[in-house]
Design an enzyme around this catalytic site. Structure first.
Site, PDB file in Angstrom:
ATOM      1  N   GLU A 221       0.801  -1.232   0.000  1.00  0.00           N
ATOM      2  CA  GLU A 221       0.000   0.000   0.000  1.00  0.00           C
ATOM      3  C   GLU A 221       0.833   1.280   0.000  1.00  0.00           C
ATOM      4  OE1 GLU A 221      -3.829   1.998   2.359  1.00  0.00           O
ATOM      5  OE2 GLU A 221      -3.052   0.064   3.011  1.00  0.00           O
ATOM      6  N   LYS A 237      -8.699  -1.227   0.773  1.00  0.00           N
ATOM      7  CA  LYS A 237      -9.764  -1.763   1.619  1.00  0.00           C
ATOM      8  C   LYS A 237     -10.466  -2.824   0.805  1.00  0.00           C
ATOM      9  CE  LYS A 237      -9.819  -0.525   5.731  1.00  0.00           C
ATOM     10  NZ  LYS A 237      -8.418  -0.967   5.694  1.00  0.00           N
TER      11      LYS A 237
END
Length: 418
Positions: A221, A237
């Site tokens: 990420e 997510k």
């Protein structure tokens, strides 16, 4: 510019060469193609100047440090800098004791792009030095005894309590994490990182050594990146396990893409990131470049969205980092209330976990990751830790969330031999 004979061999030698210094930092894109990464991999080694500080005026001190040196700097932001930004506290157990903020100007900086190495700082002959560097035969690390701070039942009970907070309207979503740890742990950090990076290669992987403390990261990420006047954030997510069967794997991927619960989690964080970027953005410039993109990694498929904006000329780029910190994907929404509940329900201080590390260039561009899927190690106290978590919404099933934690922990457990 120089083209090494064997790129993977050069990369390995460069990391081992850098590790002989008391401070070094290595970022590796693992050949993932990314529109915003400046280099394929980059290595910084040896300190010429450093800044170490705890919550109080850390962001202002970083501004002064950058202004003084106007040079490449590498470093990290601990999650607990939240206490400087909002009226919050961190009182949970901390076995690692990393500083809240650390940055350094390296003596040597080698960047690699499109098969060519470039020395950005230091003597040009360092490339030959790396090519000739002799790798030492290493002892295998012993298998560690990994413990969990929370039992499965305790974890499930806490998730149910957090769902009650959501039902009452306190929050919409919260990122709840748990710690795995080992005491009296003796590992070879470079070797452990290499194994982790082999088992789980990711686009924002990195190795960071500051004296006796280590971050060994396989994070997929990006927190925040600046290219010219553009800011880019790419929150994750949504998670699904991989399958060895190609047909089943494609079906899982498609299921994740169309999963209403995962989309709801993702869009809540996209809204939060948009709000965070608005504080630094030219009016009307915040946009969602990609919503619900599905990206595949060795252990998991992930749902990733990309949000960008144009930075207001009067906003200092370090304030833009502060305005978006900590990253929404690791807190929840509304952000401040979620962070208060995180402090109340988690039992371990996050520290560098769910913080960020990266680098800032002399012209003020930067790239910072999210410290997840990472082994944190204090060699002096022989304490090793890694945390995993996930987004809790009212739709969450506590037992399923627990299984997702174990899935996210699987690569690290495999590396540590547990």
């Amino acid at each position: 510019m120089k083209t090494p004979q064997n790129i993977s061999d050069f990369k390995q030698k460069a990391l081992h060469w850098a590790n002989q210094f008391e401070v070094c930092c290595f970022f590796d894109s693992n050949e993932y193609k990314d529109a915003y990464s400046a280099y394929d991999f980059i290595i910084a080694a040896e300190v010429t100047h450093e800044l170490r500080c705890n919550t109080g005026s850390a962001f202002d001190e970083l501004k002064s440090f950058y202004a003084l040196h106007k040079q490449w700097i590498f470093g990290f932001f601990s999650y607990d800098l939240k206490n400087e930004i909002e009226d919050l506290q961190s009182n949970n157990t901390d076995g690692l004791n990393f500083p809240d903020l650390y940055f350094f100007v390296p003596k040597y900086l080698i960047a690699f792009k499109d098969g060519q190495a470039e020395v950005l700082l230091g003597k040009k002959s360092v490339l030959e030095e790396i090519e000739l560097f002799q790798l030492q035969k290493q002892e295998q690390s012993e298998t560690l005894q990994i413990s969990q701070r929370l039992s499965k039942d305790q974890y499930i009970a806490k998730v149910e309590e957090l769902r009650d907070h959501i039902l009452r309207g306190d929050i919409y979503e919260v990122n709840f994490c748990q710690e795995f740890f080992a005491e009296n742990a003796e590992i070879n950090p470079v070797q452990t990182f290499e194994l982790l990076n082999t088992v789980s290669p990711t686009p924002f992987a990195g190795y960071f050594k500051i004296y006796d403390q280590y971050i060994l990261s396989a994070t997929p990420e990006r927190f925040l990146c600046k290219r010219g006047a553009k800011l880019i954030s790419q929150p994750i997510k949504g998670t699904a396990k991989r399958s060895f069967d190609p047909t089943e794997d494609e079906a899982i991927k498609s299921q994740l893409r169309n999963d209403i619960k995962e989309q709801a989690e993702n869009v809540m964080i996209v809204d939060l990131v948009r709000h965070d970027l608005t504080k630094s953005a030219v009016k009307g410039s915040v946009k969602v470049d990609e919503l619900f993109g599905i990206y595949s990694f060795p252990q998991v498929h992930q749902m990733i969205s990309t949000i960008s904006c144009e930075l207001k000329p009067e906003i200092h780029f370090i304030d833009a980092i502060k305005n978006a910190f900590p990253m929404g994907s690791m807190t929840g929404a509304p952000k401040v209330k979620a962070m208060k509940l995180i402090e109340a329900y988690e039992v371990t201080k996050r520290g560098i976990y769910s913080g960020s590390f990266g680098c800032i260039s002399p012209d003020g561009d930067f790239d910072f990751n999210v410290v997840i899927r990472s082994i944190l190690y204090n060699a002096k106290s022989k304490y090793l830790s890694f945390q995993v978590g996930g987004a809790i919404t009212y739709q969450s099933n506590a037992a399923s969330e627990y299984e997702e934690c174990l899935l996210k922990a699987s690569a690290i457990l495999k590396v540590l031999g547990d």
